[in-house]
Design an enzyme around this catalytic site. Sequence first.
Site, PDB file in Angstrom:
ATOM      1  CB  ALA A 105      10.502   6.987  44.898  1.00  0.00           C
ATOM      2  N   GLY A 115      11.151   8.463  40.001  1.00  0.00           N
ATOM      3  CA  GLY A 115       9.704   8.234  39.961  1.00  0.00           C
ATOM      4  C   GLY A 115       8.949   9.375  39.282  1.00  0.00           C
ATOM      5  CD  GLU A 165      10.573   5.086  37.511  1.00  0.00           C
ATOM      6  OE1 GLU A 165      10.443   5.522  38.672  1.00  0.00           O
ATOM      7  OE2 GLU A 165      11.052   3.982  37.270  1.00  0.00           O
ATOM      8  CD  GLU A 172      15.444   5.782  39.399  1.00  0.00           C
ATOM      9  OE1 GLU A 172      16.245   6.104  38.489  1.00  0.00           O
ATOM     10  OE2 GLU A 172      14.225   5.980  39.327  1.00  0.00           O
TER      11      GLU A 172
END
Length: 265
Positions: free
Chosen positions: A70, A115, A118, A138
């Site tokens: 992200a 992300g 993911e 993260e």
Amino acid sequence: MSTNFETINYEVKEGVGYLTINREKALNALNSQVLTELKTLLTDLIEKKSYETKGIILTGAGEKAFIAGADIKEMADMTVDQAKEFGELGQSVTTLFEKLHIPVIACVNGFALGGGCEIAMSCDFIYATNSAVFGQPEVKLGLIPGFGGTQRLSRYIGRNRAREIVYTGRNMKAEEAHRVGLAVWVFESKEDMIKGALNAFSMMSKVSPLAIETAKKVMNDGNDLTVEQGLQCELDQFANIFGSEDMKEGTKAFMEKRAPNFTGK
Ligand code: CAA
């Protein structure tokens, strides 16, 4: 279908969709715009529900990254409420990949972090190159995975291994990702990986698209059920598919010793 995208690229060639995250300078990091465009595209594809495109190859632009996570620069100043909205947007994209009626192969070259890992895990399966690097880093940023990593990584590699990856934030190279079952195959180059994915879709083009769609649904839904409930779900869909033209055609073609002509009906 909207093709007015700036941060993603989608084109269909010979029955295969090529979906590319197109922010090479930011290592294809997922900002709100990328996620919104992905959501729009996937929603359109689901609404249109055509089997003419057999499946989708998802990649990141360039040689260095699939998706490096992200967008940290966008997240840095988010409030709790904004983070919730951003997380919901990311999670909705992963759910749409799972709900899509055709399969998606995540073709991972370089970094698939946070992300990125993911999104890859929400695809039907993952191919990787030797240079692929997976991880959920993260915690190094003082946050936790927000687009499904705490849930899907355990389902892929088991809870103990997933805990170790999430708590340490360490990276997994392609060889380890393959060994623990995250990446199905590892290829020498991006070109070889795309050829591998096209080969998989070529095999899938000879089978019933309705059967693939139904298997995908049952296998995804079953993830969240007990074995008993999953078996019931399988039984319902197994029985339902006997009402399809594809099932009649497939079994008839077998008995007539000819290739089947599937229509997805
Ligand atoms: N967000 C925003 N920008 C990113 C980014 C990210 N996730 N990852 C890389 N970039 C940008 C860098 O800031 C840099 O931009 P500038 O040139 O403008 O500074 C550019 O991409 C190239 O990156 P690097 O110079 O850092 O390249 P490198 O080869 O030295 O390092 C890397 C590569 C190891 C992947 C490093 O970029 C990195 O650690 N990136 C962050 C990885 C990460 O922590 N991902 C998880 C994000 S959190 C998340 O995803 C939450 C969630 O679950 C939803």
